[in-house]
Write a protein that holds these residues in place. Structure first.
Motif, mmCIF file in Angstrom:
data_model
loop_
_atom_site.group_PDB
_atom_site.id
_atom_site.type_symbol
_atom_site.label_atom_id
_atom_site.label_comp_id
_atom_site.label_asym_id
_atom_site.label_seq_id
_atom_site.Cartn_x
_atom_site.Cartn_y
_atom_site.Cartn_z
ATOM 1 N N LEU A 1 -6.894 -0.464 1.753
ATOM 2 C CA LEU A 1 -5.639 -0.913 2.821
ATOM 3 C C LEU A 1 -4.299 0.083 1.971
ATOM 4 C CD1 LEU A 1 -5.931 -4.276 4.141
ATOM 5 C CD2 LEU A 1 -5.569 -2.400 5.419
ATOM 6 N N ASP B 1 -2.785 -11.334 1.712
ATOM 7 C CA ASP B 1 -2.672 -10.156 2.095
ATOM 8 C C ASP B 1 -2.358 -10.537 3.958
ATOM 9 O OD1 ASP B 1 -4.943 -11.225 3.906
ATOM 10 O OD2 ASP B 1 -5.927 -9.521 2.330
ATOM 11 N N ASP C 1 -3.386 -5.096 -2.692
ATOM 12 C CA ASP C 1 -3.352 -4.129 -1.354
ATOM 13 C C ASP C 1 -1.680 -3.961 -1.961
ATOM 14 O OD1 ASP C 1 -1.685 -6.820 -1.883
ATOM 15 O OD2 ASP C 1 -2.299 -7.002 0.742
ATOM 16 N N GLN D 1 -5.998 -13.154 -2.087
ATOM 17 C CA GLN D 1 -6.219 -12.118 -2.859
ATOM 18 C C GLN D 1 -5.960 -12.320 -4.530
ATOM 19 O OE1 GLN D 1 -8.204 -10.358 -1.794
ATOM 20 N NE2 GLN D 1 -8.034 -10.361 0.248
ATOM 21 N N LEU E 1 -1.100 -1.372 5.988
ATOM 22 C CA LEU E 1 -0.829 -2.542 6.464
ATOM 23 C C LEU E 1 0.215 -3.299 7.203
ATOM 24 C CD1 LEU E 1 -0.361 -4.212 3.028
ATOM 25 C CD2 LEU E 1 -0.942 -5.700 4.326
ATOM 26 N N LEU F 1 -9.846 -4.622 1.382
ATOM 27 C CA LEU F 1 -8.603 -4.148 0.354
ATOM 28 C C LEU F 1 -8.222 -2.901 -0.060
ATOM 29 C CD1 LEU F 1 -7.323 -7.034 0.321
ATOM 30 C CD2 LEU F 1 -5.790 -6.062 0.876
#
Lengths: 552, 317
Positions: free
Chosen positions: A15, A83, A234, A89, A20, A12
């Protein structure tokens, strides 16, 4: 096996918003990933976003509308964040512990979070909000169902809460990540509890934006929350949103919304109707962002309790007799994909192996009807058995509930089935009769989709306990021990391997039994002016304006 | 005017009769609205929540009890009339706000739009009728064609055409909303055009009939210019039927506003009506029906008064 504590953050940190987007991006769109990654975000500016539906109620704890969640996501945060891969998360909770029986969840709350009216976010606030959702007086139409068998919230200390349930309840983390289980300031609930549905400054949350004004029939206005510093890990950036102001305009007419976008009067518009996608793609000032919607695809739900659909051969014939590739492509100009599974490809545990497993096959459909004994034909060319015509009634809902040219697709389906000798009638019913007949199991075919970023939606569709009369969605009225067992077990486990196995089997069995004919995968197509950067859609296809900024 | 003036009791009687008539209209409208909502098939709470609800039977029962929908119909009707008598329009099922407040908030933008459209329509119709009355030739034909087109085009379509030309292409006016006067122009024109078409046709016919009357000939023979005959004498004659029609058309403006407000994304009663009906929000729909009835009563009173002003013969009665 239940897991305890939050999952580690593998990829993450790495990311970015760009990657994403790539995972969430459907076909037919060009994501703005490249330009937003390279340019430096600009602080400030005012962005106007035009959408086609206006919320009936803005109260996230009451409303069942997608649009309410989508808009209020900017104002309300959740305990946990889901996510793009479906993993949970930290968000307002830094970590959590799940009781071994899945009947309790203990959350450690993040320090220093404040509501925009200055009230601190603490354990009391969590308890007050959850208790409000389930209170009878709230008349919650959706959020209360997300809390399932909720029994209460215990304030362990100012930064720790324990939420308990009367039975094992695995879907809770997913539910807790939705805007519908977001948190109002306790002060707002005390002072304006009855007025939260009306929107405006009374709706106080902890989110990146503050709800400053609402003019019914026209627009909702939001300003930046300058203290915001608790975005999920994220997010493309931490700290307050870039935009000073966000205005949401309600433009119901497709051509008007599109004209407002192409003439630069709004910077973001959604949805772009499939028929207009080509036009917009040719405009260099406009970028498109497409995301396949998660959850149950738009589908024909076949009522197996009513003859002749109680015969699996007839259901099979309906499934194979429709030329979906052609129909979906011609009605939606190649923007929407035809569906193969009850759930969409962006839903966790989607079974890819179903793709191409039941292609259009007129001969197979005819053979199935022969096997079912519908062998003779009447003057009109429809099949008959014992002098009865093979007729399926598929009522049209009232016009205001029909979207995405589903009537046109319906006509194509009618024509396809006529070719194999099945007559499909489509009476237009008023809403009262429609609900009574369809949910009461008196019609042959129902049609709907159900957005949800979790394969548990399969339980809603195929578990025999999920009765339409009680708020469930199983209009197949099929009772199957296997489907019941798999979807019930899926609900009570966090084991990824087990869930994958159960939900794959569920999808396959639903198709094998021809309980359902999935039609197309809904794709949310957002048009944005080239000056908009960093705008992303979350797995629900809701837009995240926290990372958005205006260039030039 | 002294107290002994015999016209005063007559005036009072007339007013009382008018008020009683207005009340009867309102009661009738309220009753019809209530009856219509009762006749919608299916469970009212289920209908209100719509298809695709996740509401449990418990939530439905709660809503049913709170709004008294579990009571017998007659009890509901009497409760409803009782509340109306005290001026309480109830609370919207869906928006969780008092209906009176909702209507109050949305009334002004619609009144502005309706008045602007009406004024515009009257000016345009008088101009068109005066310019073309009694004439033959291409101008007259073109005028009639334009009127026919305006009358027969759906208002939302006119709205989209105007938006495409003046907002999306030329960018003179903003697409929508109620921010300032410039945002009122396109919706008002949209709403005014069909009205103009109808009014101009009626006015012109009235003018032409009046011009053919002996009094017009007399006036002309006294040496009055044709334009003066038209404006001072014929227009007054033609106005009578146009006023009746305007009254009726004003009532229909609310219906037109539904579409125009939705196309232009304007706030207002029209948008509210659409939402209320779509969501089967009974208290809201009933409140709006009563508002329409009230507007209707007010306008017909106004029309009667205008007759008095236009036609002196009515005053002597």
């Amino acid at each position: 096996m239940p897991r305890t504590g939050p999952r580690p953050l593998p990829l993450l940190a790495a990311l970015s918003a760009g990657t994403l987007l790539l995972t969430a991006c459907g076909s037919g769109g060009t994501g703005p990933a490249a330009d937003s990654a390279s340019a430096t975000p600009v602080q400030g500016g005012s962005l106007t976003y035009a959408t086609d539906v206006e919320p009936i109620s803005f109260d996230i704890h009451v409303s069942q509308q997608d649009i309410t969640g989508a808009i209020q996501r900017n104002v309300f945060d959740s305990l946990v964040h889901q996510d793009a891969k479906g993993e949970f998360q930290p968000w307002l909770a830094t970590k959590w512990e799940i009781g071994p029986d899945l009947k309790s969840y203990t959350f450690t709350l993040r320090d220093g979070v404040k509501f925009t009216d200055g009230t601190p976010f603490d354990a009391e606030a969590v308890k007050l909000n959850f208790d409000r959702i389930v209170a009878k007086e709230t008349k919650s139409q959706y959020a209360a169902s997300l809390l399932g068998p909720y029994t209460g919230t215990q304030v362990v200390d100012p930064h720790t809460v324990k939420v308990t349930f009367s039975e094992p309840f695995a879907p809770f983390l997913q539910a807790a990540s939705t805007a519908y289980l977001g948190f109002y300031s306790p002060k707002a609930i005390k002072e304006n509890g009855a007025k939260l549905g009306a929107g405006g400054p009374a709706d106080v949350g902890t989110g990146p934006f503050v709800f400053t004004a609402y003019t019914k029939g026209q627009s909702a206005q939001f300003s930046r929350n300058p203290d915001y510093n608790w975005a999920p890990a994220d997010a493309a950036h931490q700290g307050p949103a870039y935009l000073d102001k966000l205005t949401i305009r309600f433009l119901t007419e497709d051509s008007v919304r599109l004209g407002a976008l192409t003439s630069g009067q709004v910077q973001v518009a959604e949805p772009i109707p499939p028929a207009s996608v080509k036009t917009v793609q040719g405009d260099p000032k406009i970028k498109l962002l497409s995301t396949d919607a998660p959850g149950a695809n738009y589908a024909l739900v076949l009522n197996t309790s009513k003859a002749p659909l109680d015969d699996p051969n007839v259901r099979k014939a309906v499934q194979r007799g429709i030329d979906l590739d052609t129909d979906v492509k011609s009605v939606y100009f190649g923007v929407y994909k035809r569906a193969w599974s009850p759930i969409s490809p962006t839903t966790p545990d989607y079974d890819k192996s179903l793709e191409n497993s039941w292609p259009h096959d007129k001969a197979a459909a005819e053979k199935a009807l022969d096997a079912a004994g519908w062998t003779t034909r009447d003057d009109a060319g429809y099949r008959t058995k014992n002098g009865q015509r093979l007729t399926l009634e598929w009522p049209l809902p009232p016009a205001e509930f029909v979207r995405e040219q589903r009537e046109t697709l319906g006509q194509a389906i009618q024509a396809d089935l006529k070719k194999i000798g099945i007559e499909v009638t489509r009476p237009r019913l008023d809403i009262g009769t429609y609900i009574k007949n369809v949910y009461g199991g008196q019609e042959h075919i129902a049609d709907y989709s159900w957005a949800r970023f979790d394969p548990d939606v399969l339980r809603l569709y195929f578990n025999s306990a999920s009765q339409p009369a009680k708020g469930g969605q199983n209009a197949t009225f099929y009772k199957d021990a296997q489907l019941d067992e798999w979807t019930n077990t899926g609900k009570t486990t966090f084991d990824k391997v087990v869930r994958k196995d159960l939900y794959t089997k569920t999808q396959q069995r639903a198709i094998d039994l021809a309980l359902i004919v999935p039609l197309y995968v809904r794709t949310a197509v957002v048009g944005q002016s080239a000056q908009v950067h960093g705008l992303t859609a979350d797995p629900n296809t809701w837009l995240n304006f926290h990372d958005a900024w205006l260039g030039q | 005017m002294s107290a002994s003036d015999p016209t005063v009791p007559a005036l009072l009687r007339g007013t009382a009769r008018r008020l009683a008539g207005a009340l009867a209209v309102l009661l009738g409208a309220a009753t019809v609205a209530f009856a219509a909502l009762q006749l919608i098939p299916g469970d009212p709470v289920t209908v209100m929540l719509g298809p695709g609800t996740a509401a449990t039977p418990e939530v439905k029962a709660q809503i049913r009890a709170q709004y008294g929908l579990d009571q017998p119909v007659l009890v509901q009707y009497l409760h409803y009339l009782g509340r109306l008598a005290t001026g309480d329009l109830g609370e919207s099922y869906q928006l969780q706000r008092p209906v009176a407040d909702l209507i109050g908030d949305q009334l002004l933008p619609t009144v502005q739009l309706a008045l602007a459209a009406l004024a515009l329509a009257l000016v345009l119709a008088v101009l068109a009728a005066v310019a073309t009355a009694g004439r033959r030739g291409p101008a007259r034909t073109a005028g009639s064609l334009a009127e026919l087109l305006a009358v027969s085009s759906p208002s939302y379509w006119i709205g989209i055409l105007l938006l495409t030309a003046f907002s999306f292409q030329l960018r003179i006016f903003p697409v929508a909303g109620d921010q300032d006067l410039s945002a009122l122009v396109l919706p008002a024109v949209t709403l005014a055009l069909p009205l103009t078409g109808v009014l101009a046709q009626v006015l012109r016919e009235g003018l032409e009939t009046a011009l053919g009357q002996p009094f017009a000939l007399t006036a002309r023979s006294r040496g009055l210019a044709p334009a003066a005959v038209l404006l001072r004498h014929a227009l007054r004659h033609a106005a009578a039927s146009a006023v009746t029609l305007t009254g009726w058309l004003t009532g229909s403006l609310l219906g037109g506003a539904v579409l125009v407000e939705s196309v232009f994304g304007r706030p207002g009663i029209g948008a509210l009506s659409l939402q209320g009906t779509t969501n089967k929000d009974m208290p809201l729909v009933v409140g709006l029906v009563l508002l329409s009835a009230l507007v209707f009563v007010a306008i017909s009173t106004l029309v009667d008064l205008l007759y008095l002003a236009i036609d002196p013969r009515l005053r002597s009665r």
